[in-house]
Write an enzyme that holds these catalytic residues in place. Structure first.
Site, PDB file in Angstrom:
ATOM      1  N   LYS A  13       6.256   0.960   4.890  1.00  0.00           N
ATOM      2  CA  LYS A  13       6.533   0.821   3.448  1.00  0.00           C
ATOM      3  C   LYS A  13       5.582  -0.149   2.762  1.00  0.00           C
ATOM      4  O   LYS A  13       5.011   0.169   1.732  1.00  0.00           O
ATOM      5  CB  LYS A  13       7.954   0.278   3.204  1.00  0.00           C
ATOM      6  CG  LYS A  13       9.086   1.159   3.572  1.00  0.00           C
ATOM      7  CD  LYS A  13      10.411   0.549   3.132  1.00  0.00           C
ATOM      8  CE  LYS A  13      10.748  -0.799   3.734  1.00  0.00           C
ATOM      9  NZ  LYS A  13      11.001  -0.800   5.169  1.00  0.00           N
ATOM     10  N   ARG A  88      18.754  -2.181  -0.883  1.00  0.00           N
ATOM     11  CA  ARG A  88      19.077  -1.965   0.532  1.00  0.00           C
ATOM     12  C   ARG A  88      20.561  -1.835   0.760  1.00  0.00           C
ATOM     13  O   ARG A  88      20.982  -1.585   1.891  1.00  0.00           O
ATOM     14  CB  ARG A  88      18.566  -3.150   1.354  1.00  0.00           C
ATOM     15  CG  ARG A  88      17.152  -2.966   1.898  1.00  0.00           C
ATOM     16  CD  ARG A  88      16.711  -4.306   2.473  1.00  0.00           C
ATOM     17  NE  ARG A  88      15.899  -4.194   3.644  1.00  0.00           N
ATOM     18  CZ  ARG A  88      14.623  -4.612   3.701  1.00  0.00           C
ATOM     19  NH1 ARG A  88      14.016  -5.094   2.646  1.00  0.00           N
ATOM     20  NH2 ARG A  88      13.954  -4.539   4.832  1.00  0.00           N
ATOM     21  N   ARG A 127       2.949  -5.461  15.333  1.00  0.00           N
ATOM     22  CA  ARG A 127       2.849  -6.371  14.193  1.00  0.00           C
ATOM     23  C   ARG A 127       3.215  -7.797  14.622  1.00  0.00           C
ATOM     24  O   ARG A 127       2.625  -8.768  14.144  1.00  0.00           O
ATOM     25  CB  ARG A 127       3.778  -5.905  13.065  1.00  0.00           C
ATOM     26  CG  ARG A 127       3.603  -6.695  11.791  1.00  0.00           C
ATOM     27  CD  ARG A 127       4.374  -6.084  10.644  1.00  0.00           C
ATOM     28  NE  ARG A 127       5.800  -6.334  10.742  1.00  0.00           N
ATOM     29  CZ  ARG A 127       6.707  -5.793   9.930  1.00  0.00           C
ATOM     30  NH1 ARG A 127       6.333  -4.956   8.992  1.00  0.00           N
ATOM     31  NH2 ARG A 127       7.973  -6.069  10.052  1.00  0.00           N
ATOM     32  N   ARG A 133       5.241 -12.686  12.620  1.00  0.00           N
ATOM     33  CA  ARG A 133       6.405 -12.836  11.755  1.00  0.00           C
ATOM     34  C   ARG A 133       7.610 -13.263  12.573  1.00  0.00           C
ATOM     35  O   ARG A 133       7.858 -12.722  13.635  1.00  0.00           O
ATOM     36  CB  ARG A 133       6.701 -11.488  11.075  1.00  0.00           C
ATOM     37  CG  ARG A 133       6.365 -11.476   9.609  1.00  0.00           C
ATOM     38  CD  ARG A 133       6.561 -10.119   9.016  1.00  0.00           C
ATOM     39  NE  ARG A 133       7.957  -9.731   8.898  1.00  0.00           N
ATOM     40  CZ  ARG A 133       8.370  -8.735   8.129  1.00  0.00           C
ATOM     41  NH1 ARG A 133       7.491  -8.045   7.423  1.00  0.00           N
ATOM     42  NH2 ARG A 133       9.639  -8.424   8.062  1.00  0.00           N
ATOM     43  N   ARG A 144      17.534  -5.663  13.047  1.00  0.00           N
ATOM     44  CA  ARG A 144      17.078  -5.152  11.736  1.00  0.00           C
ATOM     45  C   ARG A 144      17.218  -3.638  11.675  1.00  0.00           C
ATOM     46  O   ARG A 144      17.574  -3.085  10.635  1.00  0.00           O
ATOM     47  CB  ARG A 144      15.632  -5.594  11.473  1.00  0.00           C
ATOM     48  CG  ARG A 144      15.571  -7.087  11.099  1.00  0.00           C
ATOM     49  CD  ARG A 144      14.180  -7.660  11.221  1.00  0.00           C
ATOM     50  NE  ARG A 144      13.246  -7.002  10.356  1.00  0.00           N
ATOM     51  CZ  ARG A 144      11.965  -6.773  10.666  1.00  0.00           C
ATOM     52  NH1 ARG A 144      11.495  -7.143  11.843  1.00  0.00           N
ATOM     53  NH2 ARG A 144      11.187  -6.182   9.814  1.00  0.00           N
TER      54      ARG A 144
END
Ligand code: AMP
Length: 187
Positions: A13, A88, A127, A133, A144
């Protein structure tokens, strides 16, 4: 053009929203990016958001809604926007409906970027190695994805019922996915 980008964590996204926003000359508003910027500057909003983000949970609706309501009034959002990662929850959908009604505007499209779970986990792990992160650890990634399935996946149906949902296959090269999106949004 006013567009929402939906899809599970790792679907691409953020990457695609940034590319498309540049292409169409509109602003890319990512609630995750805004929260991360606040966390790194240790603002009161960041302090509040961090404990939820680190666990893979959603930041409470009232905090998130207030932040988006403010952001959508900035001058750069008047001509259009790509909202990435918001709404969300059903409560956020209703709040966004009210923000748009207050501004006298409507959504043009809701894009769902799809990808299977194996691909998502692989991308998020990659990632994690590249960006570090704090919410890309294996346990938090799992949470998540669960939270997405529980709280956000139902919104796909809600927007489909409204007749404004376009699913886009998020698998393949970044450029291929961008081309699919440009094609969908240009029509
Ligand atoms: P993202 O970069 O979109 O994956 O968002 C990272 C994290 O920020 C999420 O796991 C949530 O903790 C928080 N977040 C981002 N957008 C929202 C939202 N619309 N509602 C609640 N929490 C959010």
């Amino acid at each position: 053009m006013r567009v929402l980008f939906m899809g599970p964590p790792g679907a691409g996204k953020g990457t695609q929203a940034a590319l498309l926003a540049q292409r169409f000359g509109i602003v890319h508003i990512s609630t995750g990016d805004i929260f991360r910027a606040n966390v790194s500057q240790a603002t009161p909003l960041g302090v509040k958001a961090k404990s939820f983000m680190d666990k893979g949970e959603y930041v409470p609706d009232d905090v998130t809604n207030e932040m988006v309501r403010d952001r959508l009034t900035w001058d750069d959002a008047v001509a259009g926007f790509i909202l990435d990662g918001y709404p969300r929850t059903v409560a956020q959908v209703l709040e966004l409906d009210s923000m748009l009604a207050d501004a006298g505007v409507q959504l043009d499209a809701v894009i769902e970027i799809t990808a299977n779970t194996d691909e998502l986990v692989e991308r998020l792990s990659k990632r994690a190695a590249q960006q570090g992160r704090s919410d890309d650890t294996p346990d938090v990634i799992r949470r998540r994805l669960e939270v997405y399935t529980e709280s956000t996946a139902p919104l796909i149906e809600l927007y489909a019922d409204r007749g404004i949902l376009t699913p886009i296959d998020g698998l393949g090269d970044v450029d291929d996915v961008t081309a699919r999106l440009v094609n969908a949004l240009a029509n």
